[in-house]
Design a protein around this motif. Sequence first.
Motif, mmCIF file in Angstrom:
data_model
loop_
_atom_site.group_PDB
_atom_site.id
_atom_site.type_symbol
_atom_site.label_atom_id
_atom_site.label_comp_id
_atom_site.label_asym_id
_atom_site.label_seq_id
_atom_site.Cartn_x
_atom_site.Cartn_y
_atom_site.Cartn_z
ATOM 1 N N ILE A 183 4.740 -1.264 10.890
ATOM 2 C CA ILE A 183 4.890 -2.631 10.394
ATOM 3 C C ILE A 183 3.746 -3.521 10.879
ATOM 4 O O ILE A 183 3.167 -4.290 10.098
ATOM 5 N N SER A 184 3.409 -3.419 12.164
ATOM 6 C CA SER A 184 2.337 -4.259 12.709
ATOM 7 C C SER A 184 0.996 -3.928 12.068
ATOM 8 O O SER A 184 0.203 -4.831 11.759
ATOM 9 N N THR A 185 0.746 -2.632 11.844
ATOM 10 C CA THR A 185 -0.495 -2.222 11.184
ATOM 11 C C THR A 185 -0.537 -2.723 9.753
ATOM 12 O O THR A 185 -1.566 -3.222 9.279
ATOM 13 N N SER A 186 0.594 -2.593 9.057
ATOM 14 C CA SER A 186 0.680 -3.055 7.668
ATOM 15 C C SER A 186 0.479 -4.559 7.583
ATOM 16 O O SER A 186 -0.241 -5.058 6.712
ATOM 17 N N ASP A 187 1.084 -5.296 8.510
ATOM 18 C CA ASP A 187 0.940 -6.759 8.516
ATOM 19 C C ASP A 187 -0.507 -7.163 8.778
ATOM 20 O O ASP A 187 -1.009 -8.129 8.190
ATOM 21 N N LEU A 188 -1.173 -6.435 9.671
ATOM 22 C CA LEU A 188 -2.573 -6.746 9.983
ATOM 23 C C LEU A 188 -3.460 -6.516 8.764
ATOM 24 O O LEU A 188 -4.317 -7.348 8.436
ATOM 25 N N ILE A 189 -3.244 -5.389 8.059
ATOM 26 C CA ILE A 189 -4.027 -5.089 6.861
ATOM 27 C C ILE A 189 -3.758 -6.130 5.774
ATOM 28 O O ILE A 189 -4.686 -6.601 5.103
ATOM 29 N N ILE B 288 1.711 12.795 -12.023
ATOM 30 C CA ILE B 288 1.636 11.332 -12.055
ATOM 31 C C ILE B 288 2.412 10.726 -10.894
ATOM 32 O O ILE B 288 1.926 9.814 -10.208
ATOM 33 N N TRP B 289 3.614 11.234 -10.631
ATOM 34 C CA TRP B 289 4.454 10.689 -9.561
ATOM 35 C C TRP B 289 3.856 10.971 -8.179
ATOM 36 O O TRP B 289 3.836 10.085 -7.324
ATOM 37 N N VAL B 290 3.391 12.183 -7.966
ATOM 38 C CA VAL B 290 2.795 12.515 -6.661
ATOM 39 C C VAL B 290 1.549 11.674 -6.419
ATOM 40 O O VAL B 290 1.347 11.133 -5.324
ATOM 41 N N THR B 291 0.718 11.529 -7.446
ATOM 42 C CA THR B 291 -0.493 10.718 -7.314
ATOM 43 C C THR B 291 -0.147 9.267 -7.028
ATOM 44 O O THR B 291 -0.804 8.615 -6.203
ATOM 45 N N GLY C 231 0.108 4.749 -3.281
ATOM 46 C CA GLY C 231 0.824 3.733 -2.519
ATOM 47 C C GLY C 231 0.629 3.883 -1.029
ATOM 48 O O GLY C 231 0.367 2.901 -0.319
ATOM 49 N N VAL C 232 0.726 5.115 -0.541
ATOM 50 C CA VAL C 232 0.595 5.364 0.895
ATOM 51 C C VAL C 232 -0.802 5.019 1.386
ATOM 52 O O VAL C 232 -0.978 4.447 2.466
ATOM 53 N N MET C 233 -1.827 5.354 0.586
ATOM 54 C CA MET C 233 -3.210 5.134 1.012
ATOM 55 C C MET C 233 -3.620 3.658 1.017
ATOM 56 O O MET C 233 -4.713 3.324 1.465
ATOM 57 N N HIS C 234 -2.747 2.780 0.542
ATOM 58 C CA HIS C 234 -3.022 1.348 0.663
ATOM 59 C C HIS C 234 -2.568 0.823 2.035
ATOM 60 O O HIS C 234 -2.841 -0.331 2.369
ATOM 61 N N PHE C 235 -1.864 1.669 2.806
ATOM 62 C CA PHE C 235 -1.460 1.344 4.177
ATOM 63 C C PHE C 235 -0.752 -0.011 4.261
ATOM 64 O O PHE C 235 -1.024 -0.811 5.156
ATOM 65 N N VAL D 265 3.052 -0.925 4.160
ATOM 66 C CA VAL D 265 4.446 -0.499 4.054
ATOM 67 C C VAL D 265 5.317 -1.590 3.445
ATOM 68 O O VAL D 265 6.329 -1.304 2.807
ATOM 69 N N ARG D 266 4.930 -2.837 3.605
ATOM 70 C CA ARG D 266 5.718 -3.933 3.040
ATOM 71 C C ARG D 266 5.508 -4.084 1.531
ATOM 72 O O ARG D 266 6.248 -4.825 0.880
ATOM 73 N N GLY D 267 4.503 -3.408 1.007
ATOM 74 C CA GLY D 267 4.258 -3.493 -0.433
ATOM 75 C C GLY D 267 4.150 -2.139 -1.098
ATOM 76 O O GLY D 267 3.629 -2.020 -2.207
ATOM 77 N N VAL D 268 4.662 -1.101 -0.437
ATOM 78 C CA VAL D 268 4.451 0.250 -0.934
ATOM 79 C C VAL D 268 5.192 0.519 -2.250
ATOM 80 O O VAL D 268 4.674 1.228 -3.119
ATOM 81 N N LEU D 269 6.385 -0.040 -2.432
ATOM 82 C CA LEU D 269 7.141 0.208 -3.661
ATOM 83 C C LEU D 269 6.439 -0.362 -4.898
ATOM 84 O O LEU D 269 6.270 0.359 -5.898
ATOM 85 N N PRO D 270 6.031 -1.642 -4.900
ATOM 86 C CA PRO D 270 5.308 -2.141 -6.078
ATOM 87 C C PRO D 270 3.983 -1.438 -6.312
ATOM 88 O O PRO D 270 3.578 -1.248 -7.456
ATOM 89 N N ILE D 271 3.303 -1.016 -5.231
ATOM 90 C CA ILE D 271 2.027 -0.312 -5.400
ATOM 91 C C ILE D 271 2.256 1.056 -6.034
ATOM 92 O O ILE D 271 1.502 1.479 -6.925
ATOM 93 N N ILE D 272 3.304 1.760 -5.587
ATOM 94 C CA ILE D 272 3.635 3.055 -6.190
ATOM 95 C C ILE D 272 3.986 2.874 -7.661
ATOM 96 O O ILE D 272 3.560 3.663 -8.523
ATOM 97 N N PHE D 273 4.754 1.824 -7.967
ATOM 98 C CA PHE D 273 5.123 1.567 -9.367
ATOM 99 C C PHE D 273 3.893 1.311 -10.223
ATOM 100 O O PHE D 273 3.767 1.848 -11.333
ATOM 101 N N LEU D 274 2.972 0.500 -9.714
ATOM 102 C CA LEU D 274 1.732 0.253 -10.455
ATOM 103 C C LEU D 274 0.945 1.553 -10.624
ATOM 104 O O LEU D 274 0.319 1.778 -11.666
ATOM 105 N N GLY D 275 0.983 2.410 -9.594
ATOM 106 C CA GLY D 275 0.335 3.714 -9.703
ATOM 107 C C GLY D 275 0.934 4.554 -10.820
ATOM 108 O O GLY D 275 0.217 5.269 -11.529
#
Length: 304
Positions: free
Chosen positions: A140-146, A200-203, A208-212, A214-224
Motif C-alpha cells: 500500500i505504501s509503495t502504491s501510494d508513493l507511485i 487477453i485476460w492474462v495480459t 495491471g500488476v506492472m503499473h504497481f 494496488v489501489r487502482g489495479v482493478l480499473p487498470i486490468i479492466f482497461l487492459g
Amino acid sequence: MLKIDQSGKRYQFLVFIVVTIISAQLFGLLGKLLSILFLDINVFDSSFTLSMLSMEDEIRFLRFNQPFSTIGIFLIPPLIFRYLLNDRFGLTFSKFRISNSTLLSTVVLIIVVRPIVSWLAILNSTIDLSFLGKLGEYVISTSDLIAEKTLLLARADSIDKLLINIFIIAILPAIGEELFFRAIIQRLLYKVSGRFHLSIWVTAIVFGVMHFNVRGVLPIIFLGLILGYIYFYTENIWLAILAHFINNASLLLIFFKFPVETESVVSDNISIPSLLFSVLMSFSLLFFLYTVWEKRKSANSLKQ
C-alpha cells in the motif's frame, strides 16, 4: 537474426524478458547520466533521495526521466524482439487497415467505459489488505508513493507543460505499452495457448500488476481487457494505441482543467443509470467489433 526453432516457443518469452531487462537498464542509466548534464541532479550520489529536491526540481526530474523509462522498458524491447525473430513467428503489429466503422467504434468504446472504470476504482478503494500484515502495508505504501509521483507528474499549470505531459504520459506510453503488452505478450500467449480469451485476460492482469498501483489495479486490468479485445478483434495495433492515448490524454486534460477538484481520482458519484448505460454500450461496441472479426475470419477461410 536470432535463430530460434519455431517449436521452441517457450524460449520466446525468455528472449523477450532478457531484451527488456537490458534495454531498461541501458535507458535508465542514460536518463540518469543526462540528468547530471542537463538538470545538475546527481542520482549516483550515495546520499541522494528525491525528498532532497524541491517540488519544482522533483517534477523536472520526473518529467525528464519518464521518457527514458517508457522507451527503455516498453518501446525498444518489442522492436528489437521482432527484429531478432525476423517476424518469423507472425508478430506483425497490424494485419488489416483501419475502417471508419472500427475507428468510430474504438473511439466511442474507450469513452463510454469511463463510468465502469470509475465504479471499479470505487470498488478497488474498499479492498482491505491488512490481512497481509507487513507485506500489505508495504504494498500500500509503495502504491501510494507511485500514485503520488504520478499525480505530481501529471500536474500542469501552463499549455506548454500540458503538451509535454501529453507526450510523456499519453503518447509514449500508448505506443510503448500497446506494443509491449498487446502486440508482443498477448500475441505470444495466444500462439502458445491457442486461446485468445485466456491470452487477453492474462495480459490484462500483467498490465495491471506492472503499473504497481494496488489501489487502482482493478480499473487498470479492466482497461487492459478493453484494449486487448480491441487489438484482437481489429487486428490493428494502432486502434489499441489510439484508445490508450485517448484514455490517458483525457485524464491529463481533466487534471489541467480541474486541478483542485481532482486531488483524488476516485469519485463516489457514479449513478446506476450511467453505469448501466456504460455496460450496455461497451458490450454492444465489443460485440460489433467481434462481428467484424468473425466476418473477416470467414472471408479468409473462403479464400483458402
